[in-house]
Design a protein around this motif. Sequence first.
Motif, mmCIF file in Angstrom:
data_model
loop_
_atom_site.group_PDB
_atom_site.id
_atom_site.type_symbol
_atom_site.label_atom_id
_atom_site.label_comp_id
_atom_site.label_asym_id
_atom_site.label_seq_id
_atom_site.Cartn_x
_atom_site.Cartn_y
_atom_site.Cartn_z
ATOM 1 N N ARG A 67 -19.524 41.618 -1.006
ATOM 2 C CA ARG A 67 -18.085 41.703 -0.711
ATOM 3 C C ARG A 67 -17.363 40.415 -1.065
ATOM 4 N NH1 ARG A 67 -20.328 45.928 -0.539
ATOM 5 N NH2 ARG A 67 -20.089 47.546 1.040
ATOM 6 N N LEU A 68 -17.719 39.879 -2.226
ATOM 7 C CA LEU A 68 -17.083 38.683 -2.752
ATOM 8 C C LEU A 68 -16.540 38.995 -4.140
ATOM 9 C CD1 LEU A 68 -19.934 36.241 -1.768
ATOM 10 C CD2 LEU A 68 -17.594 36.030 -0.928
ATOM 11 N N PRO A 69 -15.504 38.291 -4.575
ATOM 12 C CA PRO A 69 -15.006 38.490 -5.945
ATOM 13 C C PRO A 69 -15.947 37.854 -6.948
ATOM 14 C CG PRO A 69 -13.805 36.715 -4.915
ATOM 15 C CD PRO A 69 -14.698 37.289 -3.849
ATOM 16 N N TYR A 70 -15.781 38.242 -8.201
ATOM 17 C CA TYR A 70 -16.608 37.703 -9.268
ATOM 18 C C TYR A 70 -15.730 36.917 -10.233
ATOM 19 C CZ TYR A 70 -14.662 41.605 -11.952
ATOM 20 O OH TYR A 70 -13.795 42.478 -12.571
ATOM 21 N N VAL A 71 -16.353 36.159 -11.129
ATOM 22 C CA VAL A 71 -15.609 35.425 -12.146
ATOM 23 C C VAL A 71 -15.036 36.428 -13.140
ATOM 24 C CG1 VAL A 71 -15.737 33.739 -14.014
ATOM 25 C CG2 VAL A 71 -16.999 33.344 -11.881
ATOM 26 N N ASP A 72 -13.740 36.401 -13.317
ATOM 27 C CA ASP A 72 -13.080 37.347 -14.204
ATOM 28 C C ASP A 72 -13.647 37.220 -15.613
ATOM 29 O OD1 ASP A 72 -11.347 39.306 -15.014
ATOM 30 O OD2 ASP A 72 -9.580 38.008 -15.096
ATOM 31 N N ILE A 156 -18.071 38.044 6.905
ATOM 32 C CA ILE A 156 -16.693 38.191 6.439
ATOM 33 C C ILE A 156 -16.690 39.004 5.160
ATOM 34 C CG2 ILE A 156 -14.643 36.974 5.617
ATOM 35 C CD1 ILE A 156 -15.470 34.590 7.302
ATOM 36 N N ASP A 157 -15.955 40.090 5.157
ATOM 37 C CA ASP A 157 -15.777 40.896 3.953
ATOM 38 C C ASP A 157 -14.496 40.409 3.287
ATOM 39 O OD1 ASP A 157 -15.122 42.825 2.060
ATOM 40 O OD2 ASP A 157 -15.956 44.463 3.241
ATOM 41 N N TYR A 158 -14.650 39.559 2.278
ATOM 42 C CA TYR A 158 -13.496 38.916 1.656
ATOM 43 C C TYR A 158 -12.641 39.918 0.894
ATOM 44 C CZ TYR A 158 -15.842 34.623 2.968
ATOM 45 O OH TYR A 158 -16.446 33.618 3.692
ATOM 46 N N ARG A 221 5.049 62.313 -9.607
ATOM 47 C CA ARG A 221 3.835 61.505 -9.600
ATOM 48 C C ARG A 221 3.704 60.864 -8.226
ATOM 49 N NH1 ARG A 221 2.704 57.889 -15.041
ATOM 50 N NH2 ARG A 221 2.681 59.619 -16.538
ATOM 51 N N LEU A 222 2.612 61.129 -7.562
ATOM 52 C CA LEU A 222 2.321 60.470 -6.291
ATOM 53 C C LEU A 222 1.397 59.296 -6.602
ATOM 54 C CD1 LEU A 222 1.551 63.638 -4.115
ATOM 55 C CD2 LEU A 222 3.780 62.702 -4.829
ATOM 56 N N ILE A 223 1.900 58.089 -6.441
ATOM 57 C CA ILE A 223 1.190 56.900 -6.925
ATOM 58 C C ILE A 223 0.660 56.085 -5.755
ATOM 59 C CG2 ILE A 223 1.413 54.735 -8.199
ATOM 60 C CD1 ILE A 223 3.606 56.076 -9.864
ATOM 61 N N GLU A 224 -0.631 55.860 -5.755
ATOM 62 C CA GLU A 224 -1.262 54.940 -4.816
ATOM 63 C C GLU A 224 -1.559 53.638 -5.557
ATOM 64 O OE1 GLU A 224 -2.798 53.061 -1.610
ATOM 65 O OE2 GLU A 224 -1.702 54.965 -1.626
ATOM 66 N N VAL A 225 -1.089 52.512 -5.015
ATOM 67 C CA VAL A 225 -1.217 51.209 -5.667
ATOM 68 C C VAL A 225 -2.271 50.378 -4.947
ATOM 69 C CG1 VAL A 225 -0.021 49.114 -6.402
ATOM 70 C CG2 VAL A 225 1.230 51.293 -6.288
ATOM 71 N N LYS A 226 -3.194 49.820 -5.712
ATOM 72 C CA LYS A 226 -4.190 48.893 -5.188
ATOM 73 C C LYS A 226 -4.098 47.608 -5.999
ATOM 74 C CE LYS A 226 -5.879 51.863 -2.262
ATOM 75 N NZ LYS A 226 -5.666 51.689 -0.803
ATOM 76 N N THR A 227 -3.932 46.484 -5.305
ATOM 77 C CA THR A 227 -3.648 45.213 -5.981
ATOM 78 C C THR A 227 -4.684 44.163 -5.605
ATOM 79 O OG1 THR A 227 -1.287 45.721 -5.871
ATOM 80 C CG2 THR A 227 -1.883 43.444 -6.357
ATOM 81 N N THR A 228 -5.083 43.370 -6.597
ATOM 82 C CA THR A 228 -5.999 42.252 -6.363
ATOM 83 C C THR A 228 -5.559 41.055 -7.186
ATOM 84 O OG1 THR A 228 -8.311 41.514 -6.441
ATOM 85 C CG2 THR A 228 -7.586 43.015 -8.184
ATOM 86 N N ARG A 229 -5.863 39.883 -6.696
ATOM 87 C CA ARG A 229 -5.652 38.672 -7.474
ATOM 88 C C ARG A 229 -6.804 38.430 -8.452
ATOM 89 N NH1 ARG A 229 -3.277 36.404 -2.171
ATOM 90 N NH2 ARG A 229 -1.214 35.608 -2.739
ATOM 91 N N PHE A 230 -7.852 39.231 -8.351
ATOM 92 C CA PHE A 230 -9.058 39.009 -9.147
ATOM 93 C C PHE A 230 -9.122 40.005 -10.313
ATOM 94 C CE2 PHE A 230 -9.904 37.722 -4.712
ATOM 95 C CZ PHE A 230 -10.035 36.365 -4.922
ATOM 96 N N GLY A 231 -10.310 40.162 -10.892
ATOM 97 C CA GLY A 231 -10.473 40.979 -12.090
ATOM 98 C C GLY A 231 -10.355 42.472 -11.825
ATOM 99 N N GLY A 232 -10.227 43.210 -12.908
ATOM 100 C CA GLY A 232 -9.972 44.646 -12.803
ATOM 101 C C GLY A 232 -11.129 45.462 -12.281
ATOM 102 N N HIS A 233 -12.352 44.911 -12.262
ATOM 103 C CA HIS A 233 -13.502 45.634 -11.741
ATOM 104 C C HIS A 233 -13.781 45.301 -10.279
ATOM 105 C CE1 HIS A 233 -14.718 47.303 -15.631
ATOM 106 N NE2 HIS A 233 -14.345 46.146 -16.149
ATOM 107 N N THR A 234 -12.892 44.551 -9.640
ATOM 108 C CA THR A 234 -13.065 44.230 -8.227
ATOM 109 C C THR A 234 -12.934 45.508 -7.395
ATOM 110 O OG1 THR A 234 -12.084 42.048 -8.597
ATOM 111 C CG2 THR A 234 -12.219 42.825 -6.314
ATOM 112 N N PRO A 235 -13.903 45.812 -6.530
ATOM 113 C CA PRO A 235 -13.784 47.010 -5.689
ATOM 114 C C PRO A 235 -12.562 46.943 -4.776
ATOM 115 C CG PRO A 235 -16.035 46.175 -5.671
ATOM 116 C CD PRO A 235 -15.185 45.127 -6.344
ATOM 117 N N PHE A 236 -12.058 48.106 -4.392
ATOM 118 C CA PHE A 236 -10.914 48.167 -3.497
ATOM 119 C C PHE A 236 -11.201 49.181 -2.404
ATOM 120 C CE2 PHE A 236 -10.250 50.836 -7.211
ATOM 121 C CZ PHE A 236 -9.977 52.082 -6.656
ATOM 122 N N TYR A 237 -10.343 49.203 -1.401
ATOM 123 C CA TYR A 237 -10.540 50.071 -0.247
ATOM 124 C C TYR A 237 -9.513 51.197 -0.255
ATOM 125 C CZ TYR A 237 -13.913 46.871 1.742
ATOM 126 O OH TYR A 237 -15.044 46.110 1.943
#
Length: 290
Positions: A67-72, A156-158, A221-237
């Motif tokens: 549950r940590l980000p990776y190097v983009d 901690i789940d970052y 269009r029903l749009i759900e937005v998930k945002t991260t400061r990290f890379g595009g392969h970062t898992p989301f909830y």
Amino acid sequence: MANRHWSREEVAATVRFYLDMLELEIHQTPFNKAERNRALREFLNDRSSGAVERKHQNISAVLVAERLPYVDGYKPLGNYQGILAEEVEAQLEQRPELLTALQALVTAEVTDDEAAEVLSYDDILQRLVDTPTRPTSTWTDRVREEGNRYARVRKIDYLELEARNRSLGSAGERFVLDFERARLVVAGREDLAHRIEHTSVERGDGAGFDILSYDTEGSERLIEVKTTRFGGHTPFYVSANEVRVSEQEQQRYHLYRVFRFRERPELFTATGALSDVCELQPSVYRGRVS
């Protein structure tokens, strides 16, 4: 040659170089991946540049499992050695300053510098990138098979902390609102652009999506937005309600994944039930003994 096992010393050096890059990325300090690859290979036993890249991708997979980000730029790749997960864990324990900086980042409110960028219609439309293909054998499957035997459960789940960052989530939604208005105006549907609704603000979080927009023919269009400061392969909830609504509204439901929000935000989209377009893993259960 390609199948030689990596020694403990090689693994330790590679993890050290990788975590150095992660720390630099957290602090937004520029670095050159190719130069660091060359420098690292001086500590290794005749490894190729490609072998180092793949090992870096393995480390990304270990981090995501914890549950940590990776190097983009280093897309997570499973099937890694057990000693790799052990070494990542050991070195993280020795670098509390890295985890402290990471926690500060994922909980930080979006700054004016991050949120103030105003893009022309053409510029923002160029931020759309291709949706990653979903492989038949996913890297997360391989992480579960190999990685969880070695990596302890982190307190901690970052990534969840970042997912709960309302400031970041709201900024990502505003970015998508601007993108949708630009898409419709450029397509000659300014009338529909004026009808876009910021649903999570106007109706609350219970709708199961964040934005009500339209395609160029006028369908919703029903749009759900998930945002991260990290890379595009970062898992989301995702919530159970979002999954349920996506299944009920498969034809109209769209996931918009906004990533690299600190630097140059980009996004990709996927249409359909979240269970079809994502690899969903259960993360929270509610139990009761009656």
